[in-house]
Write a protein that holds these residues in place. Structure first.
Motif, PDB file in Angstrom:
ATOM      1  N   PRO A  30       0.806  -1.224   0.000  1.00 55.38           N
ATOM      2  CA  PRO A  30       0.000   0.000   0.000  1.00 55.38           C
ATOM      3  C   PRO A  30       0.842   1.278   0.000  1.00 55.38           C
ATOM      4  CG  PRO A  30      -0.031  -0.993   2.179  1.00 55.38           C
ATOM      5  CD  PRO A  30       0.694  -1.950   1.271  1.00 55.38           C
ATOM      6  N   ASP A  31       2.102   1.179   0.363  1.00 53.77           N
ATOM      7  CA  ASP A  31       2.966   2.363   0.394  1.00 53.77           C
ATOM      8  C   ASP A  31       3.579   2.646  -0.979  1.00 53.77           C
ATOM      9  OD1 ASP A  31       2.506   2.733   3.153  1.00 53.77           O
ATOM     10  OD2 ASP A  31       4.142   1.359   3.653  1.00 53.77           O
ATOM     11  N   CYS A  32       4.429   1.754  -1.453  1.00 54.05           N
ATOM     12  CA  CYS A  32       5.142   2.010  -2.709  1.00 54.05           C
ATOM     13  C   CYS A  32       4.313   1.670  -3.941  1.00 54.05           C
ATOM     14  CB  CYS A  32       6.474   1.265  -2.735  1.00 54.05           C
ATOM     15  SG  CYS A  32       6.345  -0.537  -2.941  1.00 54.05           S
ATOM     16  N   GLY A  33       3.282   0.844  -3.766  1.00 53.05           N
ATOM     17  CA  GLY A  33       2.399   0.500  -4.878  1.00 53.05           C
ATOM     18  C   GLY A  33       2.809  -0.721  -5.669  1.00 53.05           C
ATOM     19  N   LEU A  34       3.957  -1.331  -5.364  1.00 57.00           N
ATOM     20  CA  LEU A  34       4.380  -2.494  -6.137  1.00 57.00           C
ATOM     21  C   LEU A  34       3.486  -3.688  -5.830  1.00 57.00           C
ATOM     22  CD1 LEU A  34       6.415  -3.696  -8.145  1.00 57.00           C
ATOM     23  CD2 LEU A  34       7.807  -4.380  -6.176  1.00 57.00           C
ATOM     24  N   ALA A  50      16.771  -1.434 -13.837  1.00 56.46           N
ATOM     25  CA  ALA A  50      16.093  -0.130 -13.851  1.00 56.46           C
ATOM     26  C   ALA A  50      16.166   0.540 -12.485  1.00 56.46           C
ATOM     27  CB  ALA A  50      14.631  -0.303 -14.289  1.00 56.46           C
ATOM     28  N   ASN A  51      16.002  -0.231 -11.434  1.00 49.05           N
ATOM     29  CA  ASN A  51      16.073   0.323 -10.087  1.00 49.05           C
ATOM     30  C   ASN A  51      17.480   0.832  -9.794  1.00 49.05           C
ATOM     31  OD1 ASN A  51      16.617  -0.274  -6.961  1.00 49.05           O
ATOM     32  ND2 ASN A  51      14.494   0.387  -7.262  1.00 49.05           N
ATOM     33  N   ALA A  52      18.483   0.056 -10.144  1.00 48.69           N
ATOM     34  CA  ALA A  52      19.866   0.481  -9.910  1.00 48.69           C
ATOM     35  C   ALA A  52      20.152   1.776 -10.665  1.00 48.69           C
ATOM     36  CB  ALA A  52      20.838  -0.623 -10.339  1.00 48.69           C
ATOM     37  N   GLU A  53      19.650   1.872 -11.879  1.00 47.55           N
ATOM     38  CA  GLU A  53      19.840   3.089 -12.670  1.00 47.55           C
ATOM     39  C   GLU A  53      19.197   4.300 -11.985  1.00 47.55           C
ATOM     40  OE1 GLU A  53      18.241   4.638 -16.940  1.00 47.55           O
ATOM     41  OE2 GLU A  53      19.194   2.653 -16.920  1.00 47.55           O
ATOM     42  N   ALA A  54      18.025   4.105 -11.419  1.00 49.92           N
ATOM     43  CA  ALA A  54      17.351   5.200 -10.708  1.00 49.92           C
ATOM     44  C   ALA A  54      18.164   5.638  -9.496  1.00 49.92           C
ATOM     45  CB  ALA A  54      15.942   4.771 -10.283  1.00 49.92           C
ATOM     46  N   TRP A  55      18.733   4.674  -8.760  1.00 54.08           N
ATOM     47  CA  TRP A  55      19.565   5.023  -7.604  1.00 54.08           C
ATOM     48  C   TRP A  55      20.816   5.777  -8.034  1.00 54.08           C
ATOM     49  CZ3 TRP A  55      18.215   5.272  -2.754  1.00 54.08           C
ATOM     50  CH2 TRP A  55      17.142   4.510  -2.306  1.00 54.08           C
ATOM     51  N   VAL A  56      21.436   5.340  -9.122  1.00 55.34           N
ATOM     52  CA  VAL A  56      22.636   6.028  -9.622  1.00 55.34           C
ATOM     53  C   VAL A  56      22.290   7.474  -9.963  1.00 55.34           C
ATOM     54  CG1 VAL A  56      24.318   6.110 -11.516  1.00 55.34           C
ATOM     55  CG2 VAL A  56      23.828   3.930 -10.367  1.00 55.34           C
ATOM     56  N   GLY A  57      21.139   7.687 -10.593  1.00 52.93           N
ATOM     57  CA  GLY A  57      20.694   9.049 -10.888  1.00 52.93           C
ATOM     58  C   GLY A  57      20.472   9.860  -9.626  1.00 52.93           C
ATOM     59  N   LEU A  58      19.862   9.249  -8.641  1.00 61.64           N
ATOM     60  CA  LEU A  58      19.621   9.939  -7.377  1.00 61.64           C
ATOM     61  C   LEU A  58      20.938  10.321  -6.700  1.00 61.64           C
ATOM     62  CD1 LEU A  58      16.932   9.909  -5.089  1.00 61.64           C
ATOM     63  CD2 LEU A  58      18.827   8.756  -3.986  1.00 61.64           C
ATOM     64  N   LEU A  59      21.920   9.441  -6.768  1.00 65.79           N
ATOM     65  CA  LEU A  59      23.211   9.690  -6.127  1.00 65.79           C
ATOM     66  C   LEU A  59      24.022  10.773  -6.837  1.00 65.79           C
ATOM     67  CD1 LEU A  59      24.099   6.017  -5.219  1.00 65.79           C
ATOM     68  CD2 LEU A  59      23.713   7.898  -3.591  1.00 65.79           C
ATOM     69  N   ALA A  60      23.605  11.160  -8.013  1.00 63.10           N
ATOM     70  CA  ALA A  60      24.287  12.243  -8.732  1.00 63.10           C
ATOM     71  C   ALA A  60      23.843  13.614  -8.232  1.00 63.10           C
ATOM     72  CB  ALA A  60      24.024  12.124 -10.232  1.00 63.10           C
ATOM     73  N   GLY A  61      22.877  13.639  -7.319  1.00 59.26           N
ATOM     74  CA  GLY A  61      22.359  14.897  -6.773  1.00 59.26           C
ATOM     75  C   GLY A  61      23.327  15.551  -5.809  1.00 59.26           C
ATOM     76  N   ALA A  62      22.910  16.661  -5.269  1.00 61.08           N
ATOM     77  CA  ALA A  62      23.741  17.416  -4.328  1.00 61.08           C
ATOM     78  C   ALA A  62      24.054  16.551  -3.113  1.00 61.08           C
ATOM     79  CB  ALA A  62      23.011  18.688  -3.895  1.00 61.08           C
ATOM     80  N   GLU A  63      25.336  16.438  -2.806  1.00 63.26           N
ATOM     81  CA  GLU A  63      25.775  15.560  -1.723  1.00 63.26           C
ATOM     82  C   GLU A  63      25.152  15.933  -0.385  1.00 63.26           C
ATOM     83  OE1 GLU A  63      29.898  14.067   0.310  1.00 63.26           O
ATOM     84  OE2 GLU A  63      29.885  14.469  -1.838  1.00 63.26           O
ATOM     85  N   VAL A 177      12.682  -1.204  -4.627  1.00 68.64           N
ATOM     86  CA  VAL A 177      11.585  -0.365  -5.128  1.00 68.64           C
ATOM     87  C   VAL A 177      10.981   0.430  -3.973  1.00 68.64           C
ATOM     88  CG1 VAL A 177       9.235  -0.421  -6.083  1.00 68.64           C
ATOM     89  CG2 VAL A 177      11.060  -1.761  -7.164  1.00 68.64           C
ATOM     90  N   HIS A 178      10.735  -0.238  -2.856  1.00 71.62           N
ATOM     91  CA  HIS A 178      10.135   0.430  -1.699  1.00 71.62           C
ATOM     92  C   HIS A 178      11.070   1.513  -1.163  1.00 71.62           C
ATOM     93  CE1 HIS A 178       7.079   0.427   1.551  1.00 71.62           C
ATOM     94  NE2 HIS A 178       8.056   1.011   2.206  1.00 71.62           N
ATOM     95  N   HIS A 179      12.368   1.237  -1.121  1.00 69.58           N
ATOM     96  CA  HIS A 179      13.295   2.235  -0.587  1.00 69.58           C
ATOM     97  C   HIS A 179      13.451   3.430  -1.527  1.00 69.58           C
ATOM     98  CE1 HIS A 179      13.898  -0.001   2.917  1.00 69.58           C
ATOM     99  NE2 HIS A 179      14.660  -0.939   2.395  1.00 69.58           N
ATOM    100  N   VAL A 183      12.630   7.404  -0.435  1.00 66.38           N
ATOM    101  CA  VAL A 183      13.480   8.575  -0.681  1.00 66.38           C
ATOM    102  C   VAL A 183      12.802   9.597  -1.588  1.00 66.38           C
ATOM    103  CG1 VAL A 183      15.673   9.332  -1.690  1.00 66.38           C
ATOM    104  CG2 VAL A 183      15.600   7.284  -0.263  1.00 66.38           C
ATOM    105  N   THR A 184      12.116   9.124  -2.636  1.00 64.73           N
ATOM    106  CA  THR A 184      11.554  10.048  -3.628  1.00 64.73           C
ATOM    107  C   THR A 184      10.075  10.335  -3.433  1.00 64.73           C
ATOM    108  OG1 THR A 184      10.925   8.304  -5.197  1.00 64.73           O
ATOM    109  CG2 THR A 184      13.190   9.177  -5.356  1.00 64.73           C
ATOM    110  N   GLY A 185       9.362   9.435  -2.766  1.00 66.14           N
ATOM    111  CA  GLY A 185       7.916   9.582  -2.612  1.00 66.14           C
ATOM    112  C   GLY A 185       7.143   9.185  -3.852  1.00 66.14           C
ATOM    113  N   GLU A 186       7.839   8.651  -4.862  1.00 65.34           N
ATOM    114  CA  GLU A 186       7.192   8.277  -6.118  1.00 65.34           C
ATOM    115  C   GLU A 186       6.793   6.806  -6.091  1.00 65.34           C
ATOM    116  OE1 GLU A 186       9.661   9.416  -9.432  1.00 65.34           O
ATOM    117  OE2 GLU A 186      10.027  11.384  -8.538  1.00 65.34           O
ATOM    118  N   ARG A 187       5.487   6.551  -6.234  1.00 64.29           N
ATOM    119  CA  ARG A 187       4.980   5.179  -6.278  1.00 64.29           C
ATOM    120  C   ARG A 187       5.171   4.593  -7.668  1.00 64.29           C
ATOM    121  NH1 ARG A 187       0.868   3.431  -2.817  1.00 64.29           N
ATOM    122  NH2 ARG A 187      -0.321   2.710  -4.610  1.00 64.29           N
ATOM    123  N   VAL A 188       5.240   3.263  -7.703  1.00 63.76           N
ATOM    124  CA  VAL A 188       5.363   2.574  -8.996  1.00 63.76           C
ATOM    125  C   VAL A 188       4.003   2.467  -9.668  1.00 63.76           C
ATOM    126  CG1 VAL A 188       7.431   1.310  -8.469  1.00 63.76           C
ATOM    127  CG2 VAL A 188       5.248   0.281  -7.907  1.00 63.76           C
TER     128      VAL A 188
END
Length: 188
Positions: A30-34, A50-63, A177-179, A183-188
């Motif tokens: 009910p939280d993440c929607g998966l 795909a999930n790993a790619e999303a995390w890599v993108g997130l880690l490119a943000g401001a430290e 996916v849940h984690h 962090v992002t608040g974006e459901r699947v």
């Protein structure tokens, strides 16, 4: 400058999650929607990538933002990313055990102890991104090689939870996916 002056809570503030998350094998989260029961086992490898790619993108943000906890007792984005990297690594080991041994019992893993010991909140985001990408690819490739009767091989945790490779794959994909949702608040 102390950790609190940088906007980072000490790692020890996080209260361990004692929930048994195997319920996700029976119904959508009910939280993440998966909808874990609807996940096609052969799709898990691509979902891990795909999930790993999303995390890599997130880690490119401001430290600074990656290190900041949203509230006391909740991991920062960097800490969650470190956890996901380690989940990918751990599940690769466990998958290998299930494919090589008859009904193995997985070694215990205390994720909260690991977060403290490895100082998740102090790691370098660019390094974590590379490690997470490599761990995700290794796990995805391992799931991509599973075929036929291998999906029915079994293994289990010390707490009594039992898995087939198929249910293990579905159970696994919920965690990163849940984690990402945490962090992002974006459901699947």
């Amino acid at each position: 400058m102390s950790a609190s002056e940088r906007g980072v809570d000490p790692v020890g503030v996080v209260v361990p999650d004692g929930k048994d998350w195997t319920w996700v094998l029976e119904r959508a989260c009910p939280d993440c929607g998966l909808d874990v029961p609807a996940v096609v086992r052969e799709d898990v490898a691509g979902m891990v990538r795909a999930n790993a790619e999303a995390w890599v993108g997130l880690l490119a943000g401001a430290e600074e933002g990656l290190r900041r906890r949203p509230r006391p007792g909740v991991w920062s984005g960097l800490e969650y990313a470190c956890h996901v990297r380690d989940v990918f690594r751990l599940f690769r080991v466990r998958l290998d055990l299930m494919l090589a041994e008859v009904d193995p019992l997985f070694p215990n893993w205390d994720q909260d102890e690991t977060a403290v010991a490895e100082r998740y909140g102090e790691q370098v985001p660019a390094v974590v991104a590379g490690e997470l990408a490599a761990a995700g690819e290794a796990l995805a490739a391992a799931f991509g090689r599973v075929a036929g009767e291998q999906w029915g091989r079994t293994g289990g945790r010390g707490d009594g939870a039992r898995f087939t490779v198929e249910s293990f794959a579905r159970y696994l994909i919920h965690d990163p996916v849940h984690h990402l949702f945490d962090v992002t608040g974006e459901r699947v």
